[in-house]
Design a protein around this motif. Structure first.
Motif, PDB file in Angstrom:
ATOM      1  N   MET A  79     -44.105 -13.668  38.458  1.00 28.20           N
ATOM      2  CA  MET A  79     -45.292 -13.467  38.491  1.00 28.20           C
ATOM      3  C   MET A  79     -46.081 -13.666  36.893  1.00 28.20           C
ATOM      4  SD  MET A  79     -47.875 -11.993  40.063  1.00 28.20           S
ATOM      5  CE  MET A  79     -49.155 -11.289  40.631  1.00 28.20           C
ATOM      6  N   VAL A  83     -49.726 -16.444  36.657  1.00 31.65           N
ATOM      7  CA  VAL A  83     -50.372 -15.856  36.317  1.00 31.65           C
ATOM      8  C   VAL A  83     -51.030 -16.700  34.371  1.00 31.65           C
ATOM      9  CG1 VAL A  83     -51.521 -13.859  35.390  1.00 31.65           C
ATOM     10  CG2 VAL A  83     -50.800 -13.523  37.090  1.00 31.65           C
ATOM     11  N   ILE A 116     -51.871 -21.713  40.449  1.00 34.74           N
ATOM     12  CA  ILE A 116     -51.349 -20.673  41.134  1.00 34.74           C
ATOM     13  C   ILE A 116     -51.337 -21.139  42.823  1.00 34.74           C
ATOM     14  CG2 ILE A 116     -51.144 -18.246  42.261  1.00 34.74           C
ATOM     15  CD1 ILE A 116     -52.957 -17.076  39.287  1.00 34.74           C
ATOM     16  N   ILE A 129     -51.298 -13.028  45.514  1.00 36.12           N
ATOM     17  CA  ILE A 129     -52.947 -12.660  44.296  1.00 36.12           C
ATOM     18  C   ILE A 129     -54.225 -13.879  44.362  1.00 36.12           C
ATOM     19  CG2 ILE A 129     -51.740 -14.404  42.341  1.00 36.12           C
ATOM     20  CD1 ILE A 129     -53.294 -12.563  39.928  1.00 36.12           C
ATOM     21  N   ILE A 133     -58.612 -13.603  43.651  1.00 35.97           N
ATOM     22  CA  ILE A 133     -59.196 -15.103  43.587  1.00 35.97           C
ATOM     23  C   ILE A 133     -59.546 -15.145  43.777  1.00 35.97           C
ATOM     24  CG2 ILE A 133     -57.807 -16.809  42.024  1.00 35.97           C
ATOM     25  CD1 ILE A 133     -55.385 -15.414  40.851  1.00 35.97           C
ATOM     26  N   GLY A 188     -50.013  -7.688  43.887  1.00 39.04           N
ATOM     27  CA  GLY A 188     -50.866  -9.073  42.914  1.00 39.04           C
ATOM     28  C   GLY A 188     -52.041  -8.873  43.691  1.00 39.04           C
ATOM     29  N   MET A 192     -55.575  -8.434  40.670  1.00 36.23           N
ATOM     30  CA  MET A 192     -56.690  -9.273  40.094  1.00 36.23           C
ATOM     31  C   MET A 192     -58.088  -8.168  40.194  1.00 36.23           C
ATOM     32  SD  MET A 192     -57.909 -11.970  39.475  1.00 36.23           S
ATOM     33  CE  MET A 192     -59.370 -12.843  39.348  1.00 36.23           C
TER      34      MET A 192
END
Ligand SMILES: [Mg+2]
Length: 208
Positions: A79, A83, A116, A129, A133, A188, A192
């Motif tokens: 992770m 990120v 990502i 995540i 996002i 995740g 965010m």
């Protein structure tokens, strides 16, 4: 927001983000290995420290690059690497940015999300995540200027986070749970959302 304000806003927002570490750990424990709380805490604190050493005249892209480096080096998790790669991609989107506004934030979040998705071999709906996002980036691109744009992005991310509960995890350790991952909220994506909320608090200090 100019560079000097940007450094302070990032530092304050990450100090706020760390207060959600237990929530993120618990969500990750239910779906994976529970290391997300530590990943976020170590990464955020490393960035806060690293930005303290960034020169006064650093450009926004340089500030973001320093943040990416610090986040990557703070913790060896997948992770953290994803990120950090996202932050680095965001820093490249800021090559010509002097003043960070909603349009610049949109470009950053979009570039981070694309990176990502590519590096994590992840798409929307995989319960990661990315699910928070991308809607946030969309809201920033199409949304209002200033504080209202951020408000829209938070609302979009919040809706997406709730929707992750109905999804099956397709990536990482959480995917091992298969159908048993349905009903659980993605850690995740939640991270965010908590970052955006933390940023809103931190940026409000600048706006005052
Ligand atoms: Mg984990």
């Amino acid at each position: 927001m100019k560079s000097t304000e940007l450094v302070g806003a990032i530092q304050r927002s990450l100090a706020e983000l760390v207060t959600y570490a237990d929530e993120l750990r618990d969500l990750d424990q239910a779906l994976g290995d529970g290391d997300l709380g530590i990943t976020i805490s170590l990464g955020a604190n490393a960035v806060i420290e690293a930005l303290g050493a960034v020169p006064e005249d650093a450009r926004p892209s340089e500030i973001a690059r320093a943040a990416a480096k610090a986040f990557a080096n703070a913790n060896p998790s997948t992770m953290a690497a994803l990120v950090a790669g996202g932050l680095l991609a965001g820093s490249k989107a800021w090559a010509d940015v002097e003043d960070v506004d909603v349009a610049a934030a949109a470009a950053f979040v979009r570039a981070a999300g694309d990176n990502i998705a590519q590096r994590g071999k992840t798409q929307l709906g995989d319960k990661t995540i990315l699910d928070a996002i991308m809607p946030a980036a969309d809201a920033l691109v199409t949304g209002a200027d200033g504080a209202a744009g951020l408000e829209d992005a938070i609302a979009a991310a919040e809706k997406a986070v709730v929707e992750t509960r109905d999804l099956q995890s397709r990536r990482g350790r959480a995917s091992w749970l298969q159908e048993r991952s349905i009903g659980l909220q993605d850690p995740g994506a939640t991270a965010m959302l908590r970052f955006l909320q933390s940023w809103q608090k931190a940026a409000a200090v600048v706006a005052r």
